[in-house]
Design a protein around this motif. Structure first.
Motif, PDB file in Angstrom:
ATOM      1  N   ASP A  29       0.859  -1.179   0.000  1.00 22.47           N
ATOM      2  CA  ASP A  29       0.000   0.000   0.000  1.00 22.47           C
ATOM      3  C   ASP A  29       0.900   1.236   0.000  1.00 22.47           C
ATOM      4  OD1 ASP A  29      -2.103   1.744   0.192  1.00 22.47           O
ATOM      5  OD2 ASP A  29      -2.503   1.365   2.318  1.00 22.47           O
ATOM      6  N   LEU A  30       1.262   1.694  -1.188  1.00 20.43           N
ATOM      7  CA  LEU A  30       2.160   2.836  -1.306  1.00 20.43           C
ATOM      8  C   LEU A  30       1.445   4.116  -0.859  1.00 20.43           C
ATOM      9  CD1 LEU A  30       3.917   1.953  -4.679  1.00 20.43           C
ATOM     10  CD2 LEU A  30       4.746   1.579  -2.350  1.00 20.43           C
ATOM     11  N   PRO A  31       2.202   5.077  -0.306  1.00 17.93           N
ATOM     12  CA  PRO A  31       1.565   6.218   0.372  1.00 17.93           C
ATOM     13  C   PRO A  31       1.156   7.368  -0.539  1.00 17.93           C
ATOM     14  CG  PRO A  31       3.934   6.316   0.684  1.00 17.93           C
ATOM     15  CD  PRO A  31       3.659   5.039  -0.048  1.00 17.93           C
ATOM     16  N   GLY A  32       1.134   7.160  -1.865  1.00 10.49           N
ATOM     17  CA  GLY A  32       0.740   8.238  -2.760  1.00 10.49           C
ATOM     18  C   GLY A  32       0.598   7.740  -4.178  1.00 10.49           C
ATOM     19  N   LYS A  33       0.334   8.675  -5.099  1.00  8.89           N
ATOM     20  CA  LYS A  33       0.104   8.337  -6.502  1.00  8.89           C
ATOM     21  C   LYS A  33       1.145   8.940  -7.445  1.00  8.89           C
ATOM     22  CE  LYS A  33      -3.516   5.746  -6.094  1.00  8.89           C
ATOM     23  NZ  LYS A  33      -3.422   4.291  -6.444  1.00  8.89           N
ATOM     24  N   LYS A  34       1.958   9.882  -6.919  1.00 12.09           N
ATOM     25  CA  LYS A  34       3.026  10.452  -7.740  1.00 12.09           C
ATOM     26  C   LYS A  34       4.272  10.602  -6.880  1.00 12.09           C
ATOM     27  CE  LYS A  34       4.265  13.997 -11.094  1.00 12.09           C
ATOM     28  NZ  LYS A  34       3.840  15.214 -11.849  1.00 12.09           N
ATOM     29  N   ALA A  35       5.316   9.880  -7.246  1.00 12.30           N
ATOM     30  CA  ALA A  35       6.534   9.829  -6.429  1.00 12.30           C
ATOM     31  C   ALA A  35       7.626  10.715  -6.997  1.00 12.30           C
ATOM     32  CB  ALA A  35       7.044   8.394  -6.345  1.00 12.30           C
ATOM     33  N   LEU A  36       8.393  11.291  -6.091  1.00 10.67           N
ATOM     34  CA  LEU A  36       9.699  11.830  -6.466  1.00 10.67           C
ATOM     35  C   LEU A  36      10.674  10.682  -6.313  1.00 10.67           C
ATOM     36  CD1 LEU A  36      11.564  14.294  -7.133  1.00 10.67           C
ATOM     37  CD2 LEU A  36      12.050  14.352  -4.691  1.00 10.67           C
ATOM     38  N   LEU A  37      11.251  10.218  -7.417  1.00  8.79           N
ATOM     39  CA  LEU A  37      12.250   9.156  -7.368  1.00  8.79           C
ATOM     40  C   LEU A  37      13.606   9.811  -7.124  1.00  8.79           C
ATOM     41  CD1 LEU A  37      12.941   6.172  -7.622  1.00  8.79           C
ATOM     42  CD2 LEU A  37      12.999   6.443 -10.110  1.00  8.79           C
ATOM     43  N   LEU A  38      14.089   9.671  -5.902  1.00  7.90           N
ATOM     44  CA  LEU A  38      15.315  10.332  -5.457  1.00  7.90           C
ATOM     45  C   LEU A  38      16.509   9.422  -5.704  1.00  7.90           C
ATOM     46  CD1 LEU A  38      16.224  12.963  -3.950  1.00  7.90           C
ATOM     47  CD2 LEU A  38      16.098  11.624  -1.839  1.00  7.90           C
ATOM     48  N   LEU A  39      17.514   9.933  -6.440  1.00  5.63           N
ATOM     49  CA  LEU A  39      18.650   9.131  -6.878  1.00  5.63           C
ATOM     50  C   LEU A  39      19.952   9.896  -6.667  1.00  5.63           C
ATOM     51  CD1 LEU A  39      17.113   8.243 -10.364  1.00  5.63           C
ATOM     52  CD2 LEU A  39      17.117   6.720  -8.383  1.00  5.63           C
ATOM     53  N   SER A  40      21.056   9.173  -6.739  1.00  3.56           N
ATOM     54  CA  SER A  40      22.365   9.823  -6.712  1.00  3.56           C
ATOM     55  C   SER A  40      22.697  10.380  -8.092  1.00  3.56           C
ATOM     56  CB  SER A  40      23.450   8.830  -6.289  1.00  3.56           C
ATOM     57  OG  SER A  40      23.778   7.973  -7.361  1.00  3.56           O
ATOM     58  N   ALA A  41      23.770  11.141  -8.150  1.00  2.00           N
ATOM     59  CA  ALA A  41      24.217  11.698  -9.420  1.00  2.00           C
ATOM     60  C   ALA A  41      25.008  10.672 -10.234  1.00  2.00           C
ATOM     61  CB  ALA A  41      25.074  12.936  -9.173  1.00  2.00           C
ATOM     62  N   GLY A  42      25.279   9.504  -9.654  1.00  2.00           N
ATOM     63  CA  GLY A  42      26.048   8.478 -10.342  1.00  2.00           C
ATOM     64  C   GLY A  42      25.181   7.503 -11.111  1.00  2.00           C
ATOM     65  N   GLN A  43      25.795   6.393 -11.508  1.00  2.00           N
ATOM     66  CA  GLN A  43      25.121   5.410 -12.355  1.00  2.00           C
ATOM     67  C   GLN A  43      24.912   4.063 -11.669  1.00  2.00           C
ATOM     68  OE1 GLN A  43      23.901   6.032 -15.591  1.00  2.00           O
ATOM     69  NE2 GLN A  43      24.312   8.121 -14.877  1.00  2.00           N
ATOM     70  N   ILE A  95       7.956  10.299  -1.474  1.00  2.00           N
ATOM     71  CA  ILE A  95       9.340  10.138  -1.930  1.00  2.00           C
ATOM     72  C   ILE A  95       9.668   8.658  -2.037  1.00  2.00           C
ATOM     73  CG2 ILE A  95      11.780  10.640  -1.437  1.00  2.00           C
ATOM     74  CD1 ILE A  95      10.205  13.199  -1.702  1.00  2.00           C
ATOM     75  N   VAL A  96      10.335   8.257  -3.110  1.00  2.00           N
ATOM     76  CA  VAL A  96      10.959   6.940  -3.203  1.00  2.00           C
ATOM     77  C   VAL A  96      12.458   7.171  -3.272  1.00  2.00           C
ATOM     78  CG1 VAL A  96      11.268   4.832  -4.555  1.00  2.00           C
ATOM     79  CG2 VAL A  96       8.987   5.833  -4.324  1.00  2.00           C
ATOM     80  N   ALA A  97      13.156   6.833  -2.206  1.00  2.00           N
ATOM     81  CA  ALA A  97      14.605   7.027  -2.133  1.00  2.00           C
ATOM     82  C   ALA A  97      15.289   5.727  -2.530  1.00  2.00           C
ATOM     83  CB  ALA A  97      15.015   7.434  -0.729  1.00  2.00           C
ATOM     84  N   LEU A  98      15.941   5.727  -3.688  1.00  2.26           N
ATOM     85  CA  LEU A  98      16.590   4.533  -4.223  1.00  2.26           C
ATOM     86  C   LEU A  98      18.092   4.752  -4.272  1.00  2.26           C
ATOM     87  CD1 LEU A  98      16.646   1.761  -5.734  1.00  2.26           C
ATOM     88  CD2 LEU A  98      16.276   3.072  -7.856  1.00  2.26           C
ATOM     89  N   GLY A  99      18.848   4.028  -3.443  1.00  3.91           N
ATOM     90  CA  GLY A  99      20.293   4.181  -3.503  1.00  3.91           C
ATOM     91  C   GLY A  99      20.977   3.820  -2.208  1.00  3.91           C
ATOM     92  N   LEU A 104      19.479   7.809   0.963  1.00  2.10           N
ATOM     93  CA  LEU A 104      18.555   7.526   2.062  1.00  2.10           C
ATOM     94  C   LEU A 104      18.578   8.654   3.087  1.00  2.10           C
ATOM     95  CD1 LEU A 104      19.313   3.722   2.613  1.00  2.10           C
ATOM     96  CD2 LEU A 104      17.615   4.762   1.100  1.00  2.10           C
ATOM     97  N   ASP A 105      19.778   9.118   3.431  1.00  2.00           N
ATOM     98  CA  ASP A 105      19.906  10.241   4.367  1.00  2.00           C
ATOM     99  C   ASP A 105      19.192  11.483   3.834  1.00  2.00           C
ATOM    100  OD1 ASP A 105      21.438   8.674   6.029  1.00  2.00           O
ATOM    101  OD2 ASP A 105      23.109  10.085   6.153  1.00  2.00           O
ATOM    102  N   SER A 106      19.373  11.752   2.542  1.00  2.00           N
ATOM    103  CA  SER A 106      18.813  12.963   1.944  1.00  2.00           C
ATOM    104  C   SER A 106      17.295  12.945   1.917  1.00  2.00           C
ATOM    105  CB  SER A 106      19.341  13.137   0.517  1.00  2.00           C
ATOM    106  OG  SER A 106      20.739  13.326   0.506  1.00  2.00           O
ATOM    107  N   SER A 107      16.700  11.763   1.897  1.00  3.86           N
ATOM    108  CA  SER A 107      15.252  11.668   1.714  1.00  3.86           C
ATOM    109  C   SER A 107      14.484  12.392   2.811  1.00  3.86           C
ATOM    110  CB  SER A 107      14.807  10.201   1.636  1.00  3.86           C
ATOM    111  OG  SER A 107      15.005   9.521   2.863  1.00  3.86           O
ATOM    112  N   VAL A 142       9.379   6.150   1.055  1.00  4.78           N
ATOM    113  CA  VAL A 142       9.670   4.730   0.829  1.00  4.78           C
ATOM    114  C   VAL A 142      11.161   4.637   0.532  1.00  4.78           C
ATOM    115  CG1 VAL A 142       9.306   2.731  -0.673  1.00  4.78           C
ATOM    116  CG2 VAL A 142       7.356   4.184  -0.034  1.00  4.78           C
ATOM    117  N   THR A 143      11.880   3.777   1.243  1.00  5.01           N
ATOM    118  CA  THR A 143      13.327   3.649   1.038  1.00  5.01           C
ATOM    119  C   THR A 143      13.649   2.309   0.392  1.00  5.01           C
ATOM    120  OG1 THR A 143      13.592   2.780   3.285  1.00  5.01           O
ATOM    121  CG2 THR A 143      13.926   5.143   2.971  1.00  5.01           C
TER     122      THR A 143
END
Length: 394
Positions: A29-43, A95-99, A104-107, A142-143
């Motif tokens: 049950d995700l907490p919303g319908k539009k996420a900010l996918l938070l990522l690092s500047a790397g690959q 927010i979806v913090a992927l990395g 995760l800290d930045s989220s 969401v982390t």
């Protein structure tokens, strides 16, 4: 020391842990319908496959998303503020913090700035932070962890840098910022390079060893911390040697995630305050590397004072010294683990430090993260901290 039987634990985060768990995210049950996918500047998330899998899961869940891929190591205040503004402009409701640890800290900071006015430092406690209450509820988080180090996937804290003030301070709020869902899937950790595997693994180890030293240790945090220490000490050398060793990755990930829980039960100590000062002045220093550099002398300070001998003996036994009967056995185990992971020869001088900085770092550590000093097992002065830096210097 406090009563070992007294503790408060409140963590509403749902944890999906283990190989293949990222593939179950769309069922939650995700907490919303539009996420900010938070990522690092790397690959890294593209290389390890977690980006494609996360996007697939969001689509299966019927969630729209926009990307903000600017987070760097030792994340900066200005960048997380920009991320918050971007989330607000795009109408994101979670927010979806992927990395790794920086993402995760930045989220928590991005989630806060997406719904609140002013600057992040308005809400930071310590240093030049204004310590104001957060007026509006931050976005839900969401982390999805792709490394094993900070444990931030499970708690409400992140460490952010104010470069202008040479401040690196923990920011969070227990009532407002605990993640809704955390995913720890070691499948996506196999591409972390050996050096960073070691740095991150030792960060996780020291979260737990500092909990064991802490004045607020309790029966629950001790049990979790010793279990985490045992798994990290046994499996981190294997993960460093062979990144594709999925059993080793999973065990180290367990130790890291458990630290995210033990730190909610029991505070870490001034070892983390000291390292935050180090990387506030030298942003090229990886957090785990800084902790490794000062770890031996930091522990030895308290061992020499016999501040909590029984706890060091318990940790030594958890690290494989079965016949440990003196707290100094912990130092032997720590040194051996660093040697086995190839990080025993790290030097402050290689990161641009000069020995003359030691007192500056000591003062900064107390001014920015002085709250952790209350957890030290005995009194520690600025002169003591400067001395630990000096003895760690090479």
């Amino acid at each position: 020391m406090t009563n070992m039987m007294n503790f408060v634990f409140n963590n509403p985060t749902k944890l999906l842990f283990g190989v293949g768990k990222l593939g179950e995210l769309h069922n939650e049950d995700l907490p919303g319908k539009k996420a900010l996918l938070l990522l690092s500047a790397g690959q890294s998330v593209h290389k390890n496959g977690s980006y494609d899998k996360t996007v697939e899961e969001l689509k299966l869940a019927g969630v729209e998303y926009v990307e903000f891929a600017k987070i760097m190591e030792n994340p900066l205040m200005e960048v997380v503020e920009e991320g918050g503004a971007f989330a607000k402009e795009n109408g994101c409701d979670f927010i979806v913090a992927l990395g790794g640890g920086a993402v995760l800290d930045s989220s928590v900071a991005v989630a806060t700035m997406a719904t609140n006015p002013g600057r992040l430092w308005d809400y930071v406690h310590g240093g030049t932070g204004k310590g104001q209450p957060i007026p509006n509820k931050p976005l839900p988080i969401v982390t999805i962890a792709t490394s094993s180090g900070t444990g931030s996937e499970m708690n409400e804290w992140g460490v952010i840098c104010n470069e202008q003030e040479h401040e690196k301070i923990g920011f969070g709020n227990p009532k407002l910022l605990k993640p809704v869902i955390a995913v720890v899937d070691p499948t996506y950790m196999t591409t972390v390079p050996p050096k960073y595997t070691a740095y991150q693994g030792f960060d996780a180890l020291f979260h737990n060893t500092e909990v064991m030293m802490s004045t607020s240790l309790n029966i629950m945090s001790e049990a979790l911390a010793l279990s985490a220490i045992e798994n990290i000490a046994k499996y981190l050398p294997r993960a460093v040697k062979d990144g594709n060793d999925l059993e080793a990755r999973e065990r180290v990930a367990y130790g890291s995630t458990m630290a995210g829980i033990t730190m909610q039960l029991t505070s870490t100590t001034a070892q983390h305050s000291m390292e935050h000062a180090m990387s506030a002045y030298h942003r090229n220093l990886q957090h785990g590397a800084g902790l490794i550099i000062i770890s031996y002398e930091f522990a030895k300070f308290f061992i020499d004072k016999h501040a909590c001998d029984d706890r060091f003996i318990k940790m030594a036994k958890a690290m494989g010294v079965e016949n440990a009967d003196t707290p100094y056995a912990f130092l032997d185990a720590l040194k051996k683990l660093q040697e086995d992971c190839g990080v025993a020869d790290l030097k402050m001088s290689e990161y641009g430090f000069d020995k003359s900085e030691c007192m500056t770092l000591a003062v900064n550590a107390r001014e920015t993260m002085g709250g952790l000093y209350a957890a030290n097992p005995c009194e520690v002065t600025d002169e003591d901290i400067a001395g630990i830096f000096e003895r760690s210097y090479k």
